[in-house]
Design a protein around this motif. Sequence first.
Motif, PDB file in Angstrom:
ATOM      1  N   ASP A 244      -4.763   9.502   0.365  1.00  0.00           N
ATOM      2  CA  ASP A 244      -3.886  10.661   0.538  1.00  0.00           C
ATOM      3  C   ASP A 244      -2.992  10.537   1.763  1.00  0.00           C
ATOM      4  O   ASP A 244      -1.777  10.684   1.684  1.00  0.00           O
ATOM      5  N   LYS A 245      -3.595  10.263   2.920  1.00  0.00           N
ATOM      6  CA  LYS A 245      -2.851  10.219   4.178  1.00  0.00           C
ATOM      7  C   LYS A 245      -2.797   8.800   4.726  1.00  0.00           C
ATOM      8  O   LYS A 245      -3.762   8.035   4.612  1.00  0.00           O
ATOM      9  N   VAL A 246      -1.664   8.467   5.345  1.00  0.00           N
ATOM     10  CA  VAL A 246      -1.498   7.141   5.933  1.00  0.00           C
ATOM     11  C   VAL A 246      -2.561   6.874   6.987  1.00  0.00           C
ATOM     12  O   VAL A 246      -3.012   5.731   7.160  1.00  0.00           O
ATOM     13  N   SER A 247      -2.992   7.902   7.692  1.00  0.00           N
ATOM     14  CA  SER A 247      -4.013   7.735   8.730  1.00  0.00           C
ATOM     15  C   SER A 247      -5.318   7.166   8.171  1.00  0.00           C
ATOM     16  O   SER A 247      -6.106   6.551   8.904  1.00  0.00           O
ATOM     17  N   GLU A 248      -5.556   7.345   6.876  1.00  0.00           N
ATOM     18  CA  GLU A 248      -6.764   6.801   6.255  1.00  0.00           C
ATOM     19  C   GLU A 248      -6.759   5.277   6.267  1.00  0.00           C
ATOM     20  O   GLU A 248      -7.816   4.641   6.288  1.00  0.00           O
ATOM     21  N   LEU A 249      -5.567   4.680   6.271  1.00  0.00           N
ATOM     22  CA  LEU A 249      -5.462   3.222   6.290  1.00  0.00           C
ATOM     23  C   LEU A 249      -6.034   2.657   7.586  1.00  0.00           C
ATOM     24  O   LEU A 249      -6.748   1.654   7.586  1.00  0.00           O
TER      25      LEU A 249
ATOM     26  N   CYS B 213       0.826  -1.219   0.000  1.00  0.00           N
ATOM     27  CA  CYS B 213       0.000   0.000   0.000  1.00  0.00           C
ATOM     28  C   CYS B 213       0.853   1.259   0.000  1.00  0.00           C
ATOM     29  O   CYS B 213       0.398   2.317  -0.459  1.00  0.00           O
ATOM     30  N   LEU B 214       2.062   1.158   0.533  1.00  0.00           N
ATOM     31  CA  LEU B 214       2.925   2.338   0.650  1.00  0.00           C
ATOM     32  C   LEU B 214       4.071   2.352  -0.370  1.00  0.00           C
ATOM     33  O   LEU B 214       4.954   3.205  -0.292  1.00  0.00           O
ATOM     34  N   TYR B 215       4.072   1.413  -1.311  1.00  0.00           N
ATOM     35  CA  TYR B 215       5.103   1.388  -2.344  1.00  0.00           C
ATOM     36  C   TYR B 215       5.130   2.717  -3.101  1.00  0.00           C
ATOM     37  O   TYR B 215       4.070   3.275  -3.400  1.00  0.00           O
ATOM     38  N   PRO B 216       6.325   3.296  -3.359  1.00  0.00           N
ATOM     39  CA  PRO B 216       7.663   2.713  -3.277  1.00  0.00           C
ATOM     40  C   PRO B 216       8.451   3.042  -2.007  1.00  0.00           C
ATOM     41  O   PRO B 216       9.691   3.068  -2.050  1.00  0.00           O
ATOM     42  N   MET B 217       7.814   3.296  -0.910  1.00  0.00           N
ATOM     43  CA  MET B 217       8.518   3.454   0.351  1.00  0.00           C
ATOM     44  C   MET B 217       9.309   2.174   0.628  1.00  0.00           C
ATOM     45  O   MET B 217       8.856   1.073   0.314  1.00  0.00           O
ATOM     46  N   LEU B 218      10.501   2.304   1.211  1.00  0.00           N
ATOM     47  CA  LEU B 218      11.306   1.130   1.529  1.00  0.00           C
ATOM     48  C   LEU B 218      10.521   0.176   2.431  1.00  0.00           C
ATOM     49  O   LEU B 218       9.779   0.610   3.317  1.00  0.00           O
ATOM     50  N   THR B 219      10.707  -1.099   2.224  1.00  0.00           N
ATOM     51  CA  THR B 219       9.895  -2.104   2.902  1.00  0.00           C
ATOM     52  C   THR B 219       9.961  -1.983   4.409  1.00  0.00           C
ATOM     53  O   THR B 219       8.940  -2.031   5.106  1.00  0.00           O
ATOM     54  N   GLU B 220      11.174  -1.824   4.963  1.00  0.00           N
ATOM     55  CA  GLU B 220      11.300  -1.712   6.418  1.00  0.00           C
ATOM     56  C   GLU B 220      10.633  -0.438   6.939  1.00  0.00           C
ATOM     57  O   GLU B 220      10.072  -0.433   8.050  1.00  0.00           O
ATOM     58  N   GLU B 221      10.654   0.620   6.136  1.00  0.00           N
ATOM     59  CA  GLU B 221       9.989   1.852   6.545  1.00  0.00           C
ATOM     60  C   GLU B 221       8.470   1.677   6.514  1.00  0.00           C
ATOM     61  O   GLU B 221       7.759   2.219   7.366  1.00  0.00           O
ATOM     62  N   CYS B 222       7.982   0.927   5.523  1.00  0.00           N
ATOM     63  CA  CYS B 222       6.545   0.628   5.479  1.00  0.00           C
ATOM     64  C   CYS B 222       6.102  -0.044   6.766  1.00  0.00           C
ATOM     65  O   CYS B 222       5.078   0.321   7.369  1.00  0.00           O
ATOM     66  N   ILE B 223       6.862  -1.044   7.194  1.00  0.00           N
ATOM     67  CA  ILE B 223       6.496  -1.786   8.397  1.00  0.00           C
ATOM     68  C   ILE B 223       6.547  -0.886   9.628  1.00  0.00           C
ATOM     69  O   ILE B 223       5.658  -0.927  10.482  1.00  0.00           O
ATOM     70  N   SER B 224       7.569  -0.051   9.711  1.00  0.00           N
ATOM     71  CA  SER B 224       7.683   0.872  10.849  1.00  0.00           C
ATOM     72  C   SER B 224       6.498   1.839  10.896  1.00  0.00           C
ATOM     73  O   SER B 224       5.889   2.048  11.949  1.00  0.00           O
ATOM     74  N   VAL B 225       6.166   2.415   9.756  1.00  0.00           N
ATOM     75  CA  VAL B 225       5.058   3.373   9.696  1.00  0.00           C
ATOM     76  C   VAL B 225       3.737   2.691  10.046  1.00  0.00           C
ATOM     77  O   VAL B 225       2.932   3.218  10.833  1.00  0.00           O
ATOM     78  N   LEU B 226       3.509   1.514   9.508  1.00  0.00           N
ATOM     79  CA  LEU B 226       2.226   0.842   9.700  1.00  0.00           C
ATOM     80  C   LEU B 226       2.082   0.276  11.114  1.00  0.00           C
ATOM     81  O   LEU B 226       0.974   0.278  11.670  1.00  0.00           O
ATOM     82  N   THR B 227       3.167  -0.182  11.717  1.00  0.00           N
ATOM     83  CA  THR B 227       3.069  -0.630  13.108  1.00  0.00           C
ATOM     84  C   THR B 227       2.795   0.557  14.029  1.00  0.00           C
ATOM     85  O   THR B 227       2.040   0.432  14.998  1.00  0.00           O
TER      86      THR B 227
ATOM     87  N   VAL C 297      -4.305  -1.904  -1.443  1.00  0.00           N
ATOM     88  CA  VAL C 297      -4.667  -0.881  -2.430  1.00  0.00           C
ATOM     89  C   VAL C 297      -3.381  -0.254  -2.943  1.00  0.00           C
ATOM     90  O   VAL C 297      -2.285  -0.536  -2.451  1.00  0.00           O
ATOM     91  N   TYR C 298      -3.517   0.607  -3.946  1.00  0.00           N
ATOM     92  CA  TYR C 298      -2.362   1.299  -4.494  1.00  0.00           C
ATOM     93  C   TYR C 298      -2.108   2.596  -3.719  1.00  0.00           C
ATOM     94  O   TYR C 298      -2.999   3.124  -3.044  1.00  0.00           O
TER      95      TYR C 298
END
Length: 261
Positions: free
Chosen positions: A244-249, A9-23, A238-239
């Motif tokens: 728009d904002k990560v908080s929407e997830l 959902c957060l591509y192309p953010m780096l994978t480890e950063e995706c996990i950090s942001v989503l946790t 989703v893509y």
Amino acid sequence: MKIGISTGCLYPMLTEECISVLTEEGFDLFEIFFNTFSELEDDYIDKIRYILDSHNAKVASIHPFTSGYESYLLFSDYERRFRDGVNLYERYFHTAKRLGAGKVILHGLRSDCKSSLPDSTYFERFDILSQRAKQYGVELLQENVNLFRSNNPQFIRNMSEAIPDSAGFVLDIKQALKAGITPYELTDAMGKRLKHIHINDFSCDNQCVLPGKGCSDFERFFEYLNSIDYDGDIIIEVYRFSFDKVSELKKSYDFLKKFTK
């Protein structure tokens, strides 16, 4: 049923950063979409595990970035390339085991590919891959994908009959919608072998928006899942342009949770 999210959902953010942001947003169940070979190295996986463990988070599944090459790599007419491809995919099975993920996702063969491979050989090769995955305690799952053979409900049924001990499936709602097929048609074809779901919503002008932002009848959908005793995971996928904002997830996650109680 548990609700999770794909790092895709957060591509192309780096994978480890995706996990950090989503946790940090409160997610604790993931499908990890790996994006390059170096992310399959053990030291990188240890980094991922540290982030996950720090938040008591789990991995339900992993998604290979080589899914776009599977027509050529695994399902071409050149059998030796398939054998080498099995060895390559063993790296994903190894990675899944290290992360405690029980599932690896396969796209398979495009319908418009020049391969003359018959469905019977496709099923045999999937079975070989599946048996290798089982050596790692991992289940290989076939996803329905638009413009791929797996998009056809009859193909799904035939696969179930041909390799009943290995066939397992992922329902991807957006891929079904792109193909003009209802999720119910594919779910019916997958039957008890439906093990995993990629979920999204749709609107009049967009086939992929966050759940709760479109017009899907999720009450009906979850009632249907309960009626067939589905007990797998449901992953928001989703893509990046779908919000728009990560908080929407997280809001979408909270919306879906209402239907799992």
